[in-house]
Scaffold this motif. Structure first.
Motif, PDB file in Angstrom:
ATOM      1  N   ALA A   1     -84.742 -28.999 -11.734  1.00  0.00           N
ATOM      2  CA  ALA A   1     -84.561 -27.646 -12.264  1.00  0.00           C
ATOM      3  C   ALA A   1     -85.463 -27.428 -13.469  1.00  0.00           C
ATOM      4  CB  ALA A   1     -83.100 -27.427 -12.642  1.00  0.00           C
TER       5      ALA A   1
ATOM      6  N   GLY B   1     -89.004 -26.704 -12.583  1.00  0.00           N
ATOM      7  CA  GLY B   1     -89.217 -25.497 -11.804  1.00  0.00           C
ATOM      8  C   GLY B   1     -88.988 -25.650 -10.318  1.00  0.00           C
ATOM      9  N   ASP B   2     -88.575 -26.837  -9.872  1.00  0.00           N
ATOM     10  CA  ASP B   2     -88.296 -27.065  -8.450  1.00  0.00           C
ATOM     11  C   ASP B   2     -86.850 -26.646  -8.171  1.00  0.00           C
ATOM     12  OD1 ASP B   2     -88.023 -27.907  -5.852  1.00  0.00           O
ATOM     13  OD2 ASP B   2     -88.335 -30.054  -6.266  1.00  0.00           O
ATOM     14  N   LEU B   3     -86.644 -25.349  -8.070  1.00  0.00           N
ATOM     15  CA  LEU B   3     -85.290 -24.824  -7.932  1.00  0.00           C
ATOM     16  C   LEU B   3     -84.650 -25.224  -6.611  1.00  0.00           C
ATOM     17  CD1 LEU B   3     -85.848 -21.244  -9.399  1.00  0.00           C
ATOM     18  CD2 LEU B   3     -85.357 -23.394 -10.589  1.00  0.00           C
ATOM     19  N   LYS B   4     -85.422 -25.152  -5.529  1.00  0.00           N
ATOM     20  CA  LYS B   4     -84.894 -25.536  -4.212  1.00  0.00           C
ATOM     21  C   LYS B   4     -84.479 -26.996  -4.209  1.00  0.00           C
ATOM     22  CE  LYS B   4     -86.070 -25.679   0.711  1.00  0.00           C
ATOM     23  NZ  LYS B   4     -87.130 -25.399   1.736  1.00  0.00           N
TER      24      LYS B   4
ATOM     25  N   SER C   1     -83.576 -28.810  -6.768  1.00  0.00           N
ATOM     26  CA  SER C   1     -82.399 -28.952  -7.615  1.00  0.00           C
ATOM     27  C   SER C   1     -81.126 -28.623  -6.850  1.00  0.00           C
ATOM     28  CB  SER C   1     -82.525 -28.033  -8.837  1.00  0.00           C
ATOM     29  OG  SER C   1     -81.357 -28.069  -9.620  1.00  0.00           O
TER      30      SER C   1
ATOM     31  N   GLU D   1     -77.775 -22.145 -11.960  1.00  0.00           N
ATOM     32  CA  GLU D   1     -78.761 -21.308 -12.636  1.00  0.00           C
ATOM     33  C   GLU D   1     -80.013 -21.128 -11.781  1.00  0.00           C
ATOM     34  OE1 GLU D   1     -79.414 -21.515 -16.888  1.00  0.00           O
ATOM     35  OE2 GLU D   1     -77.776 -22.962 -17.047  1.00  0.00           O
ATOM     36  N   ALA D   2     -80.351 -22.192 -11.006  1.00  0.00           N
ATOM     37  CA  ALA D   2     -81.497 -22.069 -10.097  1.00  0.00           C
ATOM     38  C   ALA D   2     -81.235 -20.990  -9.065  1.00  0.00           C
ATOM     39  CB  ALA D   2     -81.768 -23.413  -9.414  1.00  0.00           C
TER      40      ALA D   2
ATOM     41  N   LYS E   1     -81.642 -17.607 -10.698  1.00  0.00           N
ATOM     42  CA  LYS E   1     -83.049 -17.268 -10.892  1.00  0.00           C
ATOM     43  C   LYS E   1     -83.707 -16.838  -9.588  1.00  0.00           C
ATOM     44  CE  LYS E   1     -83.787 -20.255 -14.903  1.00  0.00           C
ATOM     45  NZ  LYS E   1     -84.443 -21.485 -15.426  1.00  0.00           N
ATOM     46  N   GLU E   2     -83.199 -17.353  -8.472  1.00  0.00           N
ATOM     47  CA  GLU E   2     -83.733 -16.969  -7.163  1.00  0.00           C
ATOM     48  C   GLU E   2     -83.125 -15.668  -6.671  1.00  0.00           C
ATOM     49  OE1 GLU E   2     -83.080 -20.391  -4.613  1.00  0.00           O
ATOM     50  OE2 GLU E   2     -85.170 -21.016  -4.916  1.00  0.00           O
TER      51      GLU E   2
END
Length: 259
Positions: free
Chosen positions: A115, A118-121, A123, A151-152, A155-156
Motif C-alpha cells: 500500500a 502504491g501497489d493497491l491491488k 495490498s 484505504e486502498a 482510493k480506487e
C-alpha cells in the motif's frame, strides 16, 4: 468543512542476490555482530545504517536457509519500511514468504508495504489471503493490513467495498479507534452524517482513541452537517483543548459561534 484522514536454500541465495546485490562473503563469525549492529541502528532510528548492517549479516552467513537468515530478513524489512522504502520492504517480505512459508504475518506486513508503495491491488490481495489463512484472526499486523487494504479500496473509488471489509472485521471482534474513524469517513463520503457521527463516537469510546486525534474533529464535522451546531462547537473546542492549537479548527470554531 474538510475531514482529517489521519494512518530467505537456493531460493534464498537467488533472492538475496537480487535484493542486496552481489557481495563478498565475510567471516561467518561476524554475522551476529552485524545483526546486533543493525538492531542497535534500528532502535536509534538510523534505518539506512540498519539495512546496511543487516545486508552484511546476510552476506556473512553460510548461505543456507536457517533461523538466523529469517530473523535478519524480518529486521531488514522493518528497517526498510520505517525508512519509507516500501517497495524494498515488500520485496523482503516476498523473500520471507518464499523461504519461510505463506504466513499471515508476512502477508499482513507485505500488504501494508505494498500500500505504501502504491501497489493497491497487491495490498488488497495480501490482506484477503491473510484472512483466509488466519482462522483465529490474531496474526500480527492484521489491523494495519486491514486499514491499508481498506484505504486502498477507498482510493480506487470502492468505498462500499472498503466498508464491507471494515464491517466484517468488526463482526470478527476487531476493535480500534482507527478502524472506526475510517468507517465514519466512509459514511461521510455517502453523506450519511448520522451514521458517520455514530462511528466516530464509538471510536472515541475506545482505549486507543487518544492515538486518533482526528476522531473529535471528524465528529464535529459530522455534527455540523447534521445541523447540530452547538454540539459541533463543543466538540471542536474540546479538540483544540486536548490536541492543541489548530488553524483549521480555529476557523471552524469562529464559524460555529455565529450559527
Amino acid at each position: 468543512m474538510r475531514t482529517k484522514t489521519g494512518y530467505a536454500a537456493a531460493i534464498l541465495g537467488l533472492a538475496l542476490t537480487i535484493a542486496i546485490g552481489a557481495g563478498g562473503c565475510g567471516k561467518k563469525d561476524n554475522k551476529y555482530s552485524f545483526r546486533n549492529a543493525g538492531i542497535e541502528a534500528l532502535n536509534q532510528g538510523n534505518y539506512d545504517a540498519a539495512v546496511e548492517a543487516f545486508d552484511q549479516a546476510i552476506s556473512s552467513s553460510k548461505g543456507l536457509v536457517g533461523k538466523f537468515d529469517v530473523d535478519v530478513l524480518k529486521y531488514r524489512a522493518e528497517a526498510q519500511y520505517l525508512a519509507g522504502d516500501y517497495s524494498s520492504a515488500a520485496d523482503t517480505y516476498d523473500i520471507l514468504i518464499k523461504v519461510d512459508g505463506e504466513l499471515p504475518e508476512y502477508l499482513n506486513l507485505r500488504s501494508v508495504s505494498r500500500a505504501g508503495s502504491g501497489d493497491l491491488k497487491g495490498s488488497i490481495e495480501d490482506y484477503k489471503r491473510s484472512t483466509q489463512l488466519d482462522t483465529e484472526k490474531k496474526a500480527p499486523g492484521r489491523l494495519n493490513a486491514l486499514l491499508a487494504a481498506g484505504e486502498a479500496m477507498e482510493k480506487e473509488g470502492s468505498a462500499s467495498d472498503a466498508m464491507n471489509l471494515y464491517e466484517e472485521a468488526v463482526k470478527e471482534g476487531e476493535q480500534s479507534a482507527q478502524l472506526y474513524n475510517r468507517m465514519g469517513l466512509c459514511r461521510m463520503a455517502e453523506k450519511d452524517w448520522d451514521g458517520a457521527a455514530e462511528y466516530f463516537k464509538n471510536g472515541l469510546s475506545l482505549p486507543d482513541s487518544s492515538l486518533v486525534p482526528e476522531l473529535l474533529f471528524n465528529q464535529a464535522v459530522a455534527e455540523e452537517h447534521k445541523g447540530e451546531f452547538k454540539t459541533a462547537l463543543d466538540l471542536m473546542q474540546q479538540y483544540v483543548s486536548v490536541h492543541g492549537p489548530d488553524e483549521e479548527a480555529d476557523r471552524e470554531i469562529t464559524f460555529l459561534k455565529t450559527r
